[in-house]
Motif scaffolding. Sequence first.
Motif, PDB file in Angstrom:
ATOM      1  N   LEU A   1     -27.202  -9.463  -9.793  1.00  0.00           N
ATOM      2  CA  LEU A   1     -27.833  -9.355  -8.997  1.00  0.00           C
ATOM      3  C   LEU A   1     -29.242  -8.849  -9.093  1.00  0.00           C
ATOM      4  O   LEU A   1     -31.039  -8.644  -9.412  1.00  0.00           O
ATOM      5  CB  LEU A   1     -27.801  -8.375  -7.481  1.00  0.00           C
ATOM      6  N   GLY A   2     -29.384  -7.600 -10.142  1.00  0.00           N
ATOM      7  CA  GLY A   2     -30.171  -7.283 -10.890  1.00  0.00           C
ATOM      8  C   GLY A   2     -30.865  -8.007 -12.070  1.00  0.00           C
ATOM      9  O   GLY A   2     -31.689  -7.934 -12.072  1.00  0.00           O
ATOM     10  N   PHE A   3     -29.945  -9.028 -12.900  1.00  0.00           N
ATOM     11  CA  PHE A   3     -31.515  -9.537 -13.157  1.00  0.00           C
ATOM     12  C   PHE A   3     -31.748 -10.840 -12.711  1.00  0.00           C
ATOM     13  O   PHE A   3     -32.802 -11.566 -13.517  1.00  0.00           O
ATOM     14  CB  PHE A   3     -29.570 -10.047 -14.499  1.00  0.00           C
ATOM     15  N   LEU A   4     -30.414 -11.644 -11.591  1.00  0.00           N
ATOM     16  CA  LEU A   4     -31.631 -12.224 -10.985  1.00  0.00           C
ATOM     17  C   LEU A   4     -33.138 -11.640 -10.003  1.00  0.00           C
ATOM     18  O   LEU A   4     -34.275 -12.249 -10.474  1.00  0.00           O
ATOM     19  CB  LEU A   4     -31.520 -12.532  -9.678  1.00  0.00           C
ATOM     20  N   LEU A   5     -32.867 -10.126 -10.135  1.00  0.00           N
ATOM     21  CA  LEU A   5     -34.330  -9.200  -9.254  1.00  0.00           C
ATOM     22  C   LEU A   5     -35.335  -9.053 -10.421  1.00  0.00           C
ATOM     23  O   LEU A   5     -36.414  -9.028 -10.923  1.00  0.00           O
ATOM     24  CB  LEU A   5     -34.015  -7.741  -8.332  1.00  0.00           C
ATOM     25  N   THR A   6     -35.052  -9.072 -11.779  1.00  0.00           N
ATOM     26  CA  THR A   6     -35.559  -8.809 -12.899  1.00  0.00           C
ATOM     27  C   THR A   6     -36.153  -9.823 -13.467  1.00  0.00           C
ATOM     28  O   THR A   6     -37.272 -10.296 -14.461  1.00  0.00           O
ATOM     29  CB  THR A   6     -35.491  -8.184 -13.546  1.00  0.00           C
ATOM     30  N   HIS A   7     -35.385 -11.107 -12.980  1.00  0.00           N
ATOM     31  CA  HIS A   7     -35.852 -12.305 -13.811  1.00  0.00           C
ATOM     32  C   HIS A   7     -36.369 -13.472 -12.626  1.00  0.00           C
ATOM     33  O   HIS A   7     -35.438 -14.517 -12.478  1.00  0.00           O
ATOM     34  CB  HIS A   7     -35.053 -12.888 -14.803  1.00  0.00           C
ATOM     35  N   PRO A   8     -37.331 -13.777 -12.190  1.00  0.00           N
ATOM     36  CA  PRO A   8     -37.781 -14.540 -11.510  1.00  0.00           C
ATOM     37  C   PRO A   8     -37.842 -15.776 -11.652  1.00  0.00           C
ATOM     38  O   PRO A   8     -37.291 -16.428 -10.782  1.00  0.00           O
ATOM     39  CB  PRO A   8     -39.578 -14.620 -11.228  1.00  0.00           C
ATOM     40  N   GLN A   9     -37.138 -16.489 -12.742  1.00  0.00           N
ATOM     41  CA  GLN A   9     -36.993 -17.792 -13.128  1.00  0.00           C
ATOM     42  C   GLN A   9     -35.857 -17.756 -12.841  1.00  0.00           C
ATOM     43  O   GLN A   9     -35.442 -19.499 -11.842  1.00  0.00           O
ATOM     44  CB  GLN A   9     -37.090 -17.634 -14.496  1.00  0.00           C
ATOM     45  N   ALA A  10     -34.592 -17.181 -12.754  1.00  0.00           N
ATOM     46  CA  ALA A  10     -33.212 -17.724 -12.884  1.00  0.00           C
ATOM     47  C   ALA A  10     -32.959 -16.891 -11.554  1.00  0.00           C
ATOM     48  O   ALA A  10     -32.438 -17.456 -10.528  1.00  0.00           O
ATOM     49  CB  ALA A  10     -32.859 -16.024 -14.007  1.00  0.00           C
ATOM     50  N   MET A  11     -33.273 -16.129 -11.115  1.00  0.00           N
ATOM     51  CA  MET A  11     -33.072 -16.677  -8.698  1.00  0.00           C
ATOM     52  C   MET A  11     -34.272 -17.997  -8.276  1.00  0.00           C
ATOM     53  O   MET A  11     -33.346 -18.191  -7.779  1.00  0.00           O
ATOM     54  CB  MET A  11     -34.490 -15.484  -8.349  1.00  0.00           C
ATOM     55  N   GLN A  12     -36.090 -17.849  -8.383  1.00  0.00           N
ATOM     56  CA  GLN A  12     -36.091 -19.335  -8.039  1.00  0.00           C
ATOM     57  C   GLN A  12     -34.918 -20.597  -8.498  1.00  0.00           C
ATOM     58  O   GLN A  12     -34.160 -21.151  -7.836  1.00  0.00           O
ATOM     59  CB  GLN A  12     -36.803 -19.544  -9.073  1.00  0.00           C
ATOM     60  N   ALA A  13     -34.111 -20.577  -9.878  1.00  0.00           N
ATOM     61  CA  ALA A  13     -33.159 -21.191 -10.159  1.00  0.00           C
ATOM     62  C   ALA A  13     -31.880 -21.551  -8.740  1.00  0.00           C
ATOM     63  O   ALA A  13     -31.141 -22.538  -8.313  1.00  0.00           O
ATOM     64  CB  ALA A  13     -32.234 -21.612 -11.086  1.00  0.00           C
ATOM     65  N   VAL A  14     -31.383 -20.378  -8.567  1.00  0.00           N
ATOM     66  CA  VAL A  14     -29.809 -20.460  -7.494  1.00  0.00           C
ATOM     67  C   VAL A  14     -30.354 -19.675  -6.662  1.00  0.00           C
ATOM     68  O   VAL A  14     -29.817 -20.177  -5.887  1.00  0.00           O
ATOM     69  CB  VAL A  14     -29.802 -18.316  -7.740  1.00  0.00           C
ATOM     70  N   GLN A  15     -31.901 -19.978  -5.968  1.00  0.00           N
ATOM     71  CA  GLN A  15     -32.030 -20.002  -5.038  1.00  0.00           C
ATOM     72  C   GLN A  15     -32.065 -21.354  -4.389  1.00  0.00           C
ATOM     73  O   GLN A  15     -31.437 -21.815  -3.331  1.00  0.00           O
ATOM     74  CB  GLN A  15     -33.786 -19.191  -4.436  1.00  0.00           C
TER      75      GLN A  15
END
Length: 490
Positions: A288-302
């Motif tokens: 979760l920390g990596f996702l919260l600090t890497h918006p591109q990764a968060m968008q892809a997972v979402q």
Amino acid sequence: MWTFVLTLTLVLLLFLLLLLTCISRTRSGDEPPLDKGRVPWLGHALNFQRDAAKFLAEMKKKHGDIFTVCAAGHYITVLLDPNSYDAVLYDSDSLGYCGQKTLQMVFGLNLTNHNRAEEKRWMGQCFHGAKLESLSRSMYRNLQVLLGSAEMVHNLNEWKEDQLFNFCYSLLFKAGYLTLFGTEHNSSDRELATIYKEFRTFDGLIAKLARSALKSGEKRVANSVRKRLWDLLSPPMQSEIGAACSWQEDYRQYLEDSGVDKETQRRAMLLQLWITQCNAGPAAFWLLGFLLTHPQAMQAVQREMDSLQQQAPASELPYLDSQGSTPVFDSVLSETLRLTAAVLISREVKQDVMLNLADGRSFRLRRSDRVCLFPHLSPQMDPCIHQEPEKFKFDRFLNKDGTKKNDFFKGKSRLKYFTMPWGAGTNVCIGRDFATSTIKQFVFIVLTCFDVELSDPNSSMPPPNTVRCGFGMLQPKGDLNIRYKRKALL
């Protein structure tokens, strides 16, 4: 008086003998490079304890993929060529289990006469097939209940502040405890909070316990909290908050049938509590920390999660198992574990043996030495295998067409082991599928049902606590402040 003098003399003579042995040891021509350090007997012990990854990286740069170091009187041959790992992992004739001393120091547990192979077979039955499915669905329901509790969603319109590590560790520990050591939804919040608090205290001391590095005050705390956990996990406590059909009770019955005495059974429960609960919470924190600090990764997972949600029946949260088709999410998890899983695989050399490496070289290992593999350094952080290994790249384990990537090379050689967060071979974690399912399900529920964001948008990931190298998942030196609020019914 004379007894004391005689005892002291014998201790000093033994120490001098060990010291002379360490000083006199030299490398034979067919052995790995030998590095004894500057201090006799102690050798590199302190550097090993402070930061094993940094120390072993320095030794690799100095000596190559195989070398022997002295640490507190022990000689340890470290192998860092993943193409040669099978030579260690599958040699049970010359290389044996060496964890009994650690079990005694950390858990006060003596299983010398216990059949480890039979227990491993029993555990394998519990964490595969229909039993795995049952445990995973129970974990899923417990996570839903905990994340849907009044404490979590007290006001739908208000943000709640927390620290991410505590948020992940506490929720996953409580759900895991209910799943394996009790029955669903049967423990009070107070009882769960007590067990979690005691467990975190014990977990915080475990590296020092294993290395006999506790200060006097820490020794008292460790002994006290260990005893309290033995008591909390004993049958009287379980009869109040658990059911006799829990996984814990099945395991207790297995030990009983195997001839293990009551006190050893009691102590074995703490070992199993730590093994089953020490990694999922920290892994979820890093993910979760990596996702919260890497918006591109968060968008892809979402995007992937939104697609899954659309395929599910209305108002129903999809159930994700460890084999579910989520290539982006799986890549993020694999990358997270590559960066933060720091398992140390260790064997005792039972007899002199020649270790044959994949490149054709052979080295002799001496009886009573140890041989160790440290996958965190190689293959996981090897720049010859993973470009810019220190960076989080959410799509590192994806092919260009979005499918799972399994082809990694070192030079021209395709690797069997390109990341090893769960160990490998005879050392592979039996509960890895359960752990993977747990982490995926937790993160999926959190991101689907809650708005989660950093309290400070400019926050960065804290560094890992390198003292825990060798004990599974690394834990952070610091935390991330977050805020969250409910956005959908569970």
